[in-house]
Scaffold this active site. Structure first.
Site, PDB file in Angstrom:
ATOM      1  N   ASP A  19      -6.847  14.189   6.989  1.00  0.00           N
ATOM      2  CA  ASP A  19      -7.639  13.191   7.710  1.00  0.00           C
ATOM      3  C   ASP A  19      -7.255  13.187   9.188  1.00  0.00           C
ATOM      4  O   ASP A  19      -6.114  13.534   9.537  1.00  0.00           O
ATOM      5  CB  ASP A  19      -7.401  11.796   7.130  1.00  0.00           C
ATOM      6  N   TYR A  48       3.786  15.303   0.417  1.00  0.00           N
ATOM      7  CA  TYR A  48       3.432  14.338   1.457  1.00  0.00           C
ATOM      8  C   TYR A  48       4.500  13.260   1.599  1.00  0.00           C
ATOM      9  O   TYR A  48       5.190  12.908   0.641  1.00  0.00           O
ATOM     10  CB  TYR A  48       2.104  13.640   1.118  1.00  0.00           C
ATOM     11  N   ASP A  68      -7.104   3.200   4.457  1.00  0.00           N
ATOM     12  CA  ASP A  68      -6.075   3.478   5.460  1.00  0.00           C
ATOM     13  C   ASP A  68      -6.242   2.506   6.613  1.00  0.00           C
ATOM     14  O   ASP A  68      -7.106   1.614   6.574  1.00  0.00           O
ATOM     15  CB  ASP A  68      -6.121   4.939   5.937  1.00  0.00           C
ATOM     16  N   ARG A  79      -4.507   8.208  -0.084  1.00  0.00           N
ATOM     17  CA  ARG A  79      -5.128   6.899   0.134  1.00  0.00           C
ATOM     18  C   ARG A  79      -5.475   6.209  -1.185  1.00  0.00           C
ATOM     19  O   ARG A  79      -5.379   4.990  -1.307  1.00  0.00           O
ATOM     20  CB  ARG A  79      -6.383   7.053   0.998  1.00  0.00           C
TER      21      ARG A  79
END
Length: 296
Positions: A47, A75, A89, A181
């Site tokens: 993103d 991540y 987010d 997310r």
């Protein structure tokens, strides 16, 4: 006759430490222009607000993208509790709030529900296609869309720090198609406090690690020093070596004789000839049956 593509015939991988701001496609365009490459692609979208490892393939290396895209990725991300947003987010509008805040023990216990083989509903603002249209385009128009849950394997999900009662930081290793997310959203729902992602950083992707990546500015200033060989993306596959005659046959798309092999019968592997990567295919009865041939 089709229009000839402009640029250099250059092949390899560029590992970018993506900054927050540009989208993945924007980064690919900047890298392609820096190298004046004819062709480029990336192995897994980040993103715009996310940072970290974005692996960009140039030229013939684009043929190896699926082997990185399909691999596990790691991540680090921070969740803020107490609010749900439209995008899951910090970029989206707050659509619901809660005064409840979970304790550390509650969070750690809840993480067990998000490890192993799970079903995950992608965020409304995602690149998932619905009837041929991207979900984020539909969401921007305000169209209500029910996205189907999809299987995801989460190999590891751990809380690594708790900066304050409103936030917690996590690390996650997961398979293809995972949305951090969605993890933040669903974790907030399970805990009853709501939640969304405030920071997200990709640490590794298949054979690539963030420690090998360079800032985008460094790459655009001195591109050729950032180029990794094509075969670096194939390190998880066994390799075979082709005979001279086998190499000629494989270059023409036919099975070719192998002189030495790390592969077992039926394995997907990559083949080289005189230390040059030549193809990806299956090893069967002493021959490589190519599925992708590199024109280097």
């Amino acid at each position: 006759m089709g229009r000839r593509k402009k640029g250099r015939d250059i092949s390899g991988w560029v590992l970018v430490d993506k900054p927050a701001g540009p989208g993945s496609t924007d980064v690919v365009t900047m890298v392609r222009r820096a190298f004046d490459a004819k062709k480029a692609g990336h192995a897994g979208t980040l993103d715009p607000a996310a940072t970290g490892l974005l692996a960009v393939a140039l030229g013939e290396a684009t043929k190896t993208i699926p082997f990185v895209t399909d691999a596990e990725k790691g991540y680090e991300f921070t969740v803020r509790f107490g609010a749900r947003t439209a995008t899951d987010d910090a970029e989206g509008d707050v659509i619901d709030t809660s005064d409840m805040r979970p304790g550390d023990a509650e969070i750690i216990a809840a993480l067990k529900r998000f490890t192993g083989d799970i079903m995950q509903v992608p965020p409304a603002f995602s690149a998932v296609k619905v009837a041929g249209e991207r979900a984020y385009d539909m969401a921007r128009r305000g169209d209500a869309t029910e996205l189907a849950a999809r299987p995801l394997h989460v190999a590891r999900l751990e809380m690594t720090s708790r900066p304050d009662t409103d936030t917690a930081t996590f690390e996650m290793d997961c398979g293809k198609g995972g949305y951090v997310r969605s993890i933040a959203r669903d974790l907030g729902d399970v805990l009853g406090c709501l939640g969304h992602v405030v920071t997200l950083r990709r640490l590794w992707s298949g054979p690539f690690d963030i420690d090998e990546a360079l800032p985008l500015e460094a790459i655009t200033n001195d591109p050729d020093t950032a180029l990794h060989p094509l075969e670096i993306s194939l390190s998880d596959l066994p390799s075979v070596r082709l005979s001279d005659e086998g190499a000629v046959r494989v270059r023409n798309g036919n099975p070719g004789a192998v002189t030495s092999s790390e592969a077992e019968f039926g394995d997907t592997c990559w083949a080289s000839h005189r230390d040059q990567p030549l193809a990806i295919g299956r090893y069967i009865s002493g021959e490589l049956h190519p599925s992708r041939v590199f024109n280097l």
